[in-house]
Design a protein around this motif. Structure first.
Motif, PDB file in Angstrom:
ATOM      1  N   PHE B  67      41.115  33.106  35.593  1.00 15.58           N
ATOM      2  CA  PHE B  67      41.987  33.594  36.665  1.00 15.58           C
ATOM      3  C   PHE B  67      42.491  34.975  36.285  1.00 15.58           C
ATOM      4  O   PHE B  67      42.393  35.382  35.115  1.00 15.58           O
ATOM      5  CB  PHE B  67      43.145  32.616  36.903  1.00 15.58           C
ATOM      6  N   ASN B  68      43.018  35.680  37.266  1.00 13.64           N
ATOM      7  CA  ASN B  68      43.560  37.008  37.021  1.00 13.64           C
ATOM      8  C   ASN B  68      44.666  36.933  35.962  1.00 13.64           C
ATOM      9  O   ASN B  68      45.656  36.233  36.161  1.00 13.64           O
ATOM     10  CB  ASN B  68      44.145  37.538  38.341  1.00 13.64           C
ATOM     11  N   GLY B  69      44.469  37.580  34.837  1.00  9.37           N
ATOM     12  CA  GLY B  69      45.502  37.566  33.792  1.00  9.37           C
ATOM     13  C   GLY B  69      45.251  36.576  32.674  1.00  9.37           C
ATOM     14  O   GLY B  69      46.028  36.522  31.723  1.00  9.37           O
ATOM     15  N   GLY B  70      44.173  35.793  32.789  1.00  2.17           N
ATOM     16  CA  GLY B  70      43.926  34.843  31.698  1.00  2.17           C
ATOM     17  C   GLY B  70      42.816  33.870  31.992  1.00  2.17           C
ATOM     18  O   GLY B  70      42.044  34.038  32.940  1.00  2.17           O
ATOM     19  N   ASP B  71      42.725  32.863  31.173  1.00  2.00           N
ATOM     20  CA  ASP B  71      41.746  31.789  31.308  1.00  2.00           C
ATOM     21  C   ASP B  71      42.253  30.607  30.495  1.00  2.00           C
ATOM     22  O   ASP B  71      43.283  30.712  29.813  1.00  2.00           O
ATOM     23  CB  ASP B  71      40.364  32.246  30.805  1.00  2.00           C
ATOM     24  N   ILE B  72      41.531  29.497  30.552  1.00  2.00           N
ATOM     25  CA  ILE B  72      42.012  28.266  29.898  1.00  2.00           C
ATOM     26  C   ILE B  72      42.176  28.442  28.380  1.00  2.00           C
ATOM     27  O   ILE B  72      43.057  27.812  27.771  1.00  2.00           O
ATOM     28  CB  ILE B  72      41.083  27.068  30.239  1.00  2.00           C
ATOM     29  N   GLY B  73      41.388  29.320  27.771  1.00  2.12           N
ATOM     30  CA  GLY B  73      41.500  29.535  26.324  1.00  2.12           C
ATOM     31  C   GLY B  73      42.791  30.240  25.947  1.00  2.12           C
ATOM     32  O   GLY B  73      43.545  29.793  25.080  1.00  2.12           O
ATOM     33  N   ASP B 178      54.573  33.883  39.104  1.00  6.84           N
ATOM     34  CA  ASP B 178      53.333  34.671  38.995  1.00  6.84           C
ATOM     35  C   ASP B 178      52.122  33.800  38.624  1.00  6.84           C
ATOM     36  O   ASP B 178      51.048  33.924  39.234  1.00  6.84           O
ATOM     37  CB  ASP B 178      53.480  35.779  37.940  1.00  6.84           C
ATOM     38  N   HIS B 179      52.278  32.939  37.626  1.00  8.39           N
ATOM     39  CA  HIS B 179      51.119  32.140  37.201  1.00  8.39           C
ATOM     40  C   HIS B 179      50.678  31.180  38.306  1.00  8.39           C
ATOM     41  O   HIS B 179      49.517  31.174  38.716  1.00  8.39           O
ATOM     42  CB  HIS B 179      51.432  31.354  35.925  1.00  8.39           C
ATOM     43  N   GLY B 180      51.609  30.380  38.786  1.00 13.46           N
ATOM     44  CA  GLY B 180      51.251  29.359  39.775  1.00 13.46           C
ATOM     45  C   GLY B 180      50.655  29.945  41.041  1.00 13.46           C
ATOM     46  O   GLY B 180      49.658  29.434  41.569  1.00 13.46           O
ATOM     47  N   MET B 181      51.239  31.034  41.540  1.00 20.21           N
ATOM     48  CA  MET B 181      50.727  31.592  42.788  1.00 20.21           C
ATOM     49  C   MET B 181      49.379  32.286  42.586  1.00 20.21           C
ATOM     50  O   MET B 181      48.557  32.333  43.506  1.00 20.21           O
ATOM     51  CB  MET B 181      51.746  32.557  43.407  1.00 20.21           C
ATOM     52  N   THR B 182      49.127  32.799  41.377  1.00 23.48           N
ATOM     53  CA  THR B 182      47.813  33.375  41.089  1.00 23.48           C
ATOM     54  C   THR B 182      46.735  32.290  41.154  1.00 23.48           C
ATOM     55  O   THR B 182      45.690  32.461  41.795  1.00 23.48           O
ATOM     56  CB  THR B 182      47.809  34.029  39.681  1.00 23.48           C
ATOM     57  N   ILE B 183      47.019  31.163  40.506  1.00 22.70           N
ATOM     58  CA  ILE B 183      46.061  30.053  40.508  1.00 22.70           C
ATOM     59  C   ILE B 183      45.839  29.543  41.932  1.00 22.70           C
ATOM     60  O   ILE B 183      44.701  29.367  42.381  1.00 22.70           O
ATOM     61  CB  ILE B 183      46.598  28.893  39.633  1.00 22.70           C
ATOM     62  N   MET B 184      46.928  29.307  42.657  1.00 27.60           N
ATOM     63  CA  MET B 184      46.791  28.744  44.006  1.00 27.60           C
ATOM     64  C   MET B 184      46.084  29.714  44.935  1.00 27.60           C
ATOM     65  O   MET B 184      45.264  29.303  45.754  1.00 27.60           O
ATOM     66  CB  MET B 184      48.179  28.397  44.567  1.00 27.60           C
ATOM     67  N   SER B 185      46.380  30.999  44.799  1.00 28.50           N
ATOM     68  CA  SER B 185      45.737  31.978  45.680  1.00 28.50           C
ATOM     69  C   SER B 185      44.241  32.035  45.400  1.00 28.50           C
ATOM     70  O   SER B 185      43.435  32.113  46.332  1.00 28.50           O
ATOM     71  CB  SER B 185      46.358  33.359  45.469  1.00 28.50           C
ATOM     72  N   GLU B 193      44.714  37.992  46.751  1.00 28.27           N
ATOM     73  CA  GLU B 193      44.716  37.419  45.406  1.00 28.27           C
ATOM     74  C   GLU B 193      44.592  38.470  44.317  1.00 28.27           C
ATOM     75  O   GLU B 193      45.106  38.303  43.225  1.00 28.27           O
ATOM     76  CB  GLU B 193      43.611  36.367  45.250  1.00 28.27           C
ATOM     77  N   SER B 194      43.922  39.589  44.644  1.00 27.16           N
ATOM     78  CA  SER B 194      43.711  40.602  43.608  1.00 27.16           C
ATOM     79  C   SER B 194      45.024  41.276  43.205  1.00 27.16           C
ATOM     80  O   SER B 194      45.112  41.901  42.161  1.00 27.16           O
ATOM     81  CB  SER B 194      42.720  41.647  44.100  1.00 27.16           C
ATOM     82  N   GLN B 195      46.043  41.167  44.045  1.00 22.24           N
ATOM     83  CA  GLN B 195      47.338  41.762  43.691  1.00 22.24           C
ATOM     84  C   GLN B 195      48.136  40.864  42.756  1.00 22.24           C
ATOM     85  O   GLN B 195      49.176  41.273  42.245  1.00 22.24           O
ATOM     86  CB  GLN B 195      48.177  42.001  44.955  1.00 22.24           C
ATOM     87  N   LEU B 196      47.700  39.636  42.586  1.00 24.76           N
ATOM     88  CA  LEU B 196      48.453  38.691  41.769  1.00 24.76           C
ATOM     89  C   LEU B 196      47.821  38.566  40.393  1.00 24.76           C
ATOM     90  O   LEU B 196      46.606  38.629  40.262  1.00 24.76           O
ATOM     91  CB  LEU B 196      48.470  37.316  42.437  1.00 24.76           C
ATOM     92  N   ALA B 197      48.655  38.375  39.379  1.00 26.16           N
ATOM     93  CA  ALA B 197      48.138  38.122  38.031  1.00 26.16           C
ATOM     94  C   ALA B 197      49.066  37.143  37.329  1.00 26.16           C
ATOM     95  O   ALA B 197      50.295  37.227  37.455  1.00 26.16           O
ATOM     96  CB  ALA B 197      48.028  39.414  37.236  1.00 26.16           C
ATOM     97  N   SER B 198      48.477  36.227  36.597  1.00 22.73           N
ATOM     98  CA  SER B 198      49.263  35.285  35.801  1.00 22.73           C
ATOM     99  C   SER B 198      50.098  36.047  34.772  1.00 22.73           C
ATOM    100  O   SER B 198      49.678  37.085  34.262  1.00 22.73           O
ATOM    101  CB  SER B 198      48.332  34.311  35.083  1.00 22.73           C
TER     102      SER B 198
END
Lengths: 340, 340
Positions: B67-73, B178-185, B193-198
Motif C-alpha cells: 500500500f502507499n507508504g508501506g507493505d506487510i513487511g 492515514d493508515h486505515g483510509m489508505t488501505i480502504m481507499s 487514493e494516490s493522495q493518501l499514504a499510510s
C-alpha cells in the motif's frame, strides 16, 4: 447497545473494538490468568532473573486441529517451550497470537485455548502477551497460532555445534515418528489410528535436569519437521563431521512402523514433538542416559549413534540391522505438509 | 540430486528439509544478516543490558499486501516495535514468522522481506529468530506475518493507567486515520487514493526522546485497530475517569477526511500505524509537545483533549467544532477487517 451473543467468530472479533474486548475478557483472560496479561498493556512487563536470554518463535498450522495426544493449542505451547529448552534455557514466558477464520466455532476456540493454558501451567510458563486477528471465510483454514518464547539461560551451559567432536555419542529420549504418523494416519483415516498418539510434550523438565546433572552436554535439538534425518544432517553439515546411526538402537513403536510402512514413509524423516537429540562426550553418555531413564519423558532413551571422522565431507550413514550402510539424506521437505 | 529452481513457494519450502534450508540461506539470511540469526539455533541467544524487559506480539494479515507508504513487511516490524515503544521500552530484538500460501511468488516474498529488513535496520532492531510455514493453495490468503518483540525498559519510566488523573492532557503526534483510509481507499479503488499514504513508522525514536525529556509522562498507547476512539475508551474504562476530546484540535488531512466522508467512516475509529497518544500532567504537556514538534514523527502534534472527573461512570465526549457534545463509543470492530 447490547451485543448479540454469538457462537461463532465474527470479523469484528478481530477489529480491535468492543467484540475484541469481549473475546479477551470472556474467552481468553479467564484461561490464562496472570497479573501481567491482565494489565492488557501494549507489551508485557517482566523482571527476569538474568539478562542472558533465549528468544524464539514458531507458527503452527497443524491439520487436523485435534489429534490423538494433543491439539494445536498444546502443540503451540510445547513446541516453543521445546525450542527454548534445547537451547539450554529455562522457559519463562510465551506470547500467543491467533489468526482465525471468520465463522470458526467459539466452542472449539475455547477448547484450544484451555489446552494451551493447561500445557503452559504444566510447564510453569506464563502466557503474558497475545493478539487475535480474524480473516474472512476462505482466507485461512480454521485457525493458525503463533507462539514466541522467552527464557533465561541456564548457568554454565554452553551448547553449540562448535563443541561437537568425533567420538561423541548421540542420544535420543525415546521413540521416533509418533507425532507425524499420528497426524498422517488421522488424515488418511487408516484403521489402526487409535493405537497411535502424538508425543507432544514440554521437554523443559527433562532438558533442565539433564543439563544440571551433565553440564558438559555439547548440543541438543528437537527433531520436529524433517525428523531425525534433518537434525543429524544439520549437525553433520554444521560441524563438518560425519554421523553414524545404528538402526537397531533407534526406538520405534511397532504401530508407528506399521503405519509408516502402509503409507510409504521413512520414519527418519518424520516429525516428533516430544523428542530431543543430545550430543555428548563418551564419558558423560551413560550419565545422560541415566537421567533420561529416570524421567517419564525419557524412559525409552537410548544411544543411537556416534559422531565420526569425515573422509570426503560430512555424511550421515545408517548402519542397518543386517550390517549394511546407507546414506541418510536431508529430506526434501515435501513429505508432510502442516504436520505442526 | 539438484533442486529444480522455482519462482514460487512450494509446500516443501515449509517442510523443514532441503527446500526450507535453501529458502533460509538464499532468501532470508542475506537480508537479515546478524550473528545471532546466522547461528540458526533453535532459539536466539541474547545478552540484554537489563533483566527488566517488555515482550509483545502481533500478527499481520493486512490486505492489500502493498500500500502507499508501506507493505506487510514494514508494518509487521514497525507495529511490534511500536507496542514496545509505547510501553516505555527500548526495542532490542524481533522474531518474524511467516505463514505462506503455496504458489506465492518468491519475488514478492523477497520484496516483503527486504522491506521488513529495512524497517528493522532503520529502527536499530535486529531480527534474531524466525519461522516459515507453508499451507496449501486456498488455505491462507497470500502471506500472514507474526512478529514478537523484546525490549529493555527505559530507566525511571513508569507508564500505567493508575497514574492518570483528571486534568491530565491528551496529546497526539499528528494526523489521524492515514493508515486505515489508505488501505480502504486502495481496496475500494477510489480515485484520490494516490493522495493518501499510510503513516506506518517506527515510533521508538520519538517515544524514547519524549520519555528522556519528560520522564513524568503517565501513559502512552498507539491507536491502531479501533483508532483513537478505542484508545481513549480504553483509557476511560481502565481509569474510571472521563475524557473530553476537542474536535477542532484533532489533526486530520483533508484528503483523508474526504475519503472517510465518501466511504462513510468516522476517522476516530480508523487505524493509525505511526501515531502515539500520550497522557501527561498539565505542567509537562508543553514540554512533550515541544519534543514532538522537534521530531519528524511529531511535527503535526497537538493537545487534543483532557482527562475529566467522571460523574456517572467514565465516558468519552467529543466537544464538536460548533460547541456541541457527542459521546464517542468504543467501536464495535466491524469497520475495517484486515487493516493491519
Amino acid at each position: 447497545m447490547k451485543d448479540t451473543p454469538t457462537n461463532k467468530i465474527l470479523l469484528a472479533h478481530g477489529g480491535g473494538g468492543r467484540l475484541t474486548a469481549n473475546l479477551i475478557s470472556n474467552n481468553i483472560l479467564p484461561k490464562f490468568s496472570n497479573e501481567i496479561l491482565a494489565q492488557l498493556a501494549d507489551a508485557a512487563s517482566l523482571e527476569l532473573d538474568s539478562p542472558a536470554v533465549c528468544f524464539t518463535t514458531d507458527s503452527y498450522v497443524v491439520k487436523p486441529l485435534f489429534f490423538n495426544g494433543g491439539d494445536i493449542g498444546k502443540l503451540a505451547v510445547c513446541g516453543t517451550i521445546n525450542d527454548l529448552a534445547v537451547a539450554g534455557a529455562k522457559p519463562v514466558a510465551l506470547s500467543l497470537s491467533m489468526i482465525i477464520e471468520e465463522g470458526f466455532e467459539l466452542g472449539v476456540l475455547d477448547k484450544i485455548l484451555a489446552s494451551a493454558a493447561e500445557a503452559a501451567d504444566g510447564a510453569e510458563v506464563s502466557i503474558v502477551a497475545g493478539d487475535t486477528k480474524v480473516v474472512e471465510t476462505g482466507a485461512a483454514d480454521g485457525i493458525f497460532i503463533n507462539t514466541a518464547g522467552l527464557g533465561t539461560k541456564l548457568p554454565d551451559v554452553n551448547l553449540s555445534f562448535g563443541r561437537i567432536a568425533p567420538g561423541d555419542k548421540i542420544i535420543i529420549n525415546g521413540t521416533i515418528g509418533d507425532h507425524g504418523m499420528t497426524i498422517m494416519s488421522q488424515r488418511e483415516g487408516i484403521k489402526f489410528e487409535s493405537q497411535l498418539a502424538s508425543d507432544c510434550a514440554s521437554l523443559a523438565p527433562l532438558t533442565c535436569r539433564i543439563l544440571e546433572a551433565a553440564p558438559g552436554v555439547k548440543f541438543m535439538r528437537d527433531p520436529t519437521r524433517g525428523g531425525l534425518a534433518a537434525t543429524v544432517n544439520e549437525i553433520a553439515n554444521s560441524t563438518g563431521h560425519s554421523i553414524e546411526l545404528y538402526e537397531k538402537d533407534i526406538p520405534i513403536k511397532p504401530a508407528v512402523q506399521a503405519a509408516a510402512d502402509m503409507l510409504g514413509f521413512d520414519l527418519l524423516d518424520i516429525a516428533n514433538e516430544g523428542k530431543v537429540v543430545i550430543v555428548t562426550a563418551p564419558d558423560t553418555a551413560e550419565k545422560v542416559l541415566d537421567v533420561c531413564k529416570g524421567h517419564p519423558l525419557g524412559a525409552g532413551a537410548g544411544i543411537i549413534g556416534e559422531v565420526a571422522q569425515s573422509e570426503d565431507g560430512p555424511i550421515v550413514e545408517l548402519i542397518t540391522k543386517v550390517g549394511g550402510r546407507r546414506i541418510v539424506q536431508m529430506p526434501y521437505g515435501r513429505e508432510l505438509p502442516r504436520i505442526c
